[in-house]
Design an enzyme around this catalytic site. Structure first.
Site, PDB file in Angstrom:
ATOM      1  CG  ASP A  21     -24.141 -26.270  -5.055  1.00  0.00           C
ATOM      2  OD1 ASP A  21     -24.613 -25.438  -5.533  1.00  0.00           O
ATOM      3  OD2 ASP A  21     -24.128 -26.227  -3.858  1.00  0.00           O
ATOM      4  CB  SER A  22     -20.726 -23.386  -5.279  1.00  0.00           C
ATOM      5  OG  SER A  22     -21.680 -23.124  -4.601  1.00  0.00           O
ATOM      6  CB  CYS A  84     -24.444 -23.934  -8.398  1.00  0.00           C
ATOM      7  SG  CYS A  84     -23.870 -22.364  -7.931  1.00  0.00           S
ATOM      8  CD  GLU A 171     -22.160 -22.871   3.116  1.00  0.00           C
ATOM      9  OE1 GLU A 171     -21.050 -22.857   3.453  1.00  0.00           O
ATOM     10  OE2 GLU A 171     -22.454 -23.321   2.179  1.00  0.00           O
ATOM     11  CB  CYS A 205     -29.857 -19.167  -3.605  1.00  0.00           C
ATOM     12  SG  CYS A 205     -28.411 -19.741  -2.810  1.00  0.00           S
ATOM     13  CG  HIS A 207     -27.213 -22.323   0.685  1.00  0.00           C
ATOM     14  ND1 HIS A 207     -26.844 -22.663  -0.579  1.00  0.00           N
ATOM     15  CD2 HIS A 207     -26.259 -22.666   1.945  1.00  0.00           C
ATOM     16  CE1 HIS A 207     -25.464 -23.322  -0.157  1.00  0.00           C
ATOM     17  NE2 HIS A 207     -25.149 -23.089   0.977  1.00  0.00           N
TER      18      HIS A 207
HETATM   19  N1  DGL Z   1     -24.947 -22.671  -4.609  1.00  0.00           N
HETATM   20  C1  DGL Z   1     -24.984 -21.062  -4.780  1.00  0.00           C
HETATM   21  C2  DGL Z   1     -26.223 -20.763  -5.548  1.00  0.00           C
HETATM   22  O1  DGL Z   1     -27.416 -21.668  -5.590  1.00  0.00           O
HETATM   23  C3  DGL Z   1     -25.275 -20.626  -3.440  1.00  0.00           C
HETATM   24  C4  DGL Z   1     -23.696 -20.792  -2.778  1.00  0.00           C
HETATM   25  C5  DGL Z   1     -22.537 -20.224  -3.178  1.00  0.00           C
HETATM   26  O2  DGL Z   1     -22.767 -18.845  -3.168  1.00  0.00           O
HETATM   27  O3  DGL Z   1     -21.743 -20.883  -3.684  1.00  0.00           O
HETATM   28  O4  DGL Z   1     -26.289 -19.651  -6.147  1.00  0.00           O
END
Ligand code: DGL
Length: 292
Positions: A21-22, A84, A171, A205, A207
Site C-alpha cells: 500500500d502507499s 491500494c 490519518e 479506498c 481508509h
Molecule cells: N491507499 C490509497 C487508496 O486506497 C489511499 C491513500 C493514498 O492516497 O495514498 O487509494
C-alpha cells in the site's frame, strides 16, 4: 538502515504473500486477509515516505508501485496484493501486461478493484452503482471500465465521487468529529445527486472502512456498502484454491512482517489505528537493492 533478507539471486521455494500500500491504509485489507487466511506468511510494505498516491499522476504511481512490487519479489513473495486502490487503478494493468513476464515470470500481482467489481455483480439489485475514492482512482475511470467488463452485464450505471479530504481526516484520527461528518455528508450527497437510484456503493479506498460509522449515518437506507477488506480476503481464498501452483509457493508460518519506507516509529504508532494492535516495523529503502 536495516533491511530484510535478499532473495533476489536465489528465489526461495516458498515465500510470504506481499501486501503493498502507499502507506497505512492497506492494513485494513491485511487485517481481513489474516482473519480469512491465518496460515500464510504475510509481508506488508507501506510506501509511507511517498504517500499519498491518490493525488499523483499515472506515471508516478506506476513507477512507485513497480518499484515496490520488484522489492517484494526480491524478498521472495510469489504473490503480491496491491491493497491500494490508487495503485490498483493506475499501475496494476501495466505491471500485469508489460512487466511481469519480464521481471518475474511465474509470479503474480493482484489488486483490489476486480474483487470489488465481482462482488458488486453479486449484490446489486438494480445495477446502479456508486464509487467513492481518491481523486486518482476516480480520474483513472478504472471502476467504471472494470464494472463494464467484469460485472457480467449487471451494471447499468456507474457514478463516482472523489473524496480528497477523507484520507487526511483518517490519518489525523478525526474519525468521529463534526468536521468529518460534514465532509462525509457532503460527498455522499454529491454522489447520490448524480444517480438517486444507486443501490450499491464501493468504498474504493483503503481508509474508508475507518469512516464507516459516519458513512452509515449519511448513506440512504437500503444501500449495500462494499467494504473491500473482507471482499478481497474472501476472493483471495478462492483464488488460492483455484491456483494450487501459486498456493504451493506460499510459506505457511502464520507470521506477519511490517516494512515501511518511512521511520519505523511513525509506522508503528499509526498502525495501531488501522490494525487495532501494536506492531513492530522495519524501515527499508526501495531504490537500493536489499542487502542481507
Ligand atoms: N491507499 C490509497 C487508496 O486506497 C489511499 C491513500 C493514498 O492516497 O495514498 O487509494
Amino acid at each position: 538502515m536495516s533491511q530484510v533478507t535478499d532473495h533476489s539471486d536465489h528465489a526461495p521455494l516458498r515465500g510470504p504473500i506481499g501486501v503493498f500500500d502507499s502507506g497505512y491504509g492497506g492494513l485494513t485489507v491485511l487485517r481481513e486477509i489474516r482473519k480469512a487466511l491465518p496460515e500464510p506468511d504475510l509481508l506488508y510494505l507501506g510506501d509511507n515516505a511517498r504517500t499519498p498516491y491518490g493525488t499523483r499522476s499515472f506515471r508516478v504511481v506506476y513507477e512507485y508501485t513497480l518499484e515496490a512490487v520488484r522489492y517484494l519479489f526480491a524478498q521472495g513473495c510469489p504473490l503480491v496484493i496491491l491493497a491500494c486502490n490508487t495503485a490498483s487503478a493506475k499501475a496494476l494493468r501495466n505491471i500485469q501486461q508489460q512487466d511481469l513476464e519480464r521481471i518475474a515470470p511465474g509470479r503474480r500481482v493482484l489488486g483490489v478493484i476486480r474483487p470489488s467489481v465481482e462482488e458488486v455483480a453479486e449484490v446489486t439489485r438494480n445495477g446502479h452503482v456508486g464509487v467513492l475514492g481518491t481523486p486518482g482512482t476516480v480520474s483513472s475511470l478504472s471502476y467504471p471500465i472494470e464494472l463494464e467488463k467484469w460485472a457480467g452485464g449487471k451494471v447499468v450505471s456507474t457514478v463516482q465521487e472523489a473524496c480528497p479530504i477523507w484520507v487526511p481526516l483518517v490519518e489525523n484520527n478525526e474519525l468521529d468529529s463534526p468536521g468529518t461528518d460534514w465532509f462525509v455528508e457532503k460527498n455522499i450527497r454529491q454522489l447520490m445527486g448524480k444517480d438517486p437510484l444507486i443501490d450499491t456503493v464501493i468504498l474504493g479506498c483503503t481508509h474508508y472502512p475507518l469512516l464507516l460509522k459516519s458513512i452509515r449515518k449519511f448513506m440512504p437506507p437500503g444501500i449495500t456498502l462494499i467494504d473491500q477488506g473482507p471482499v478481497v480476503a474472501s476472493r483471495l481464498t478462492d483464488y488460492l484454491d483455484r491456483h494450487p501452483d501459486i498456493n504451493r509457493q506460499i510459506s505457511q508460518g502464520g507470521s506477519t512482517l511490517f516494512l515501511t519506507t518511512e521511520a519505523a516509529s511513525l509506522f508503528e504508532s499509526m498502525a495501531a489505528l488501522f490494525l487495532g494492535e501494536t506492531v513492530t516495523a522495519q524501515t527499508v529503502s526501495l531504490d537500493t537493492p536489499p542487502s542481507s
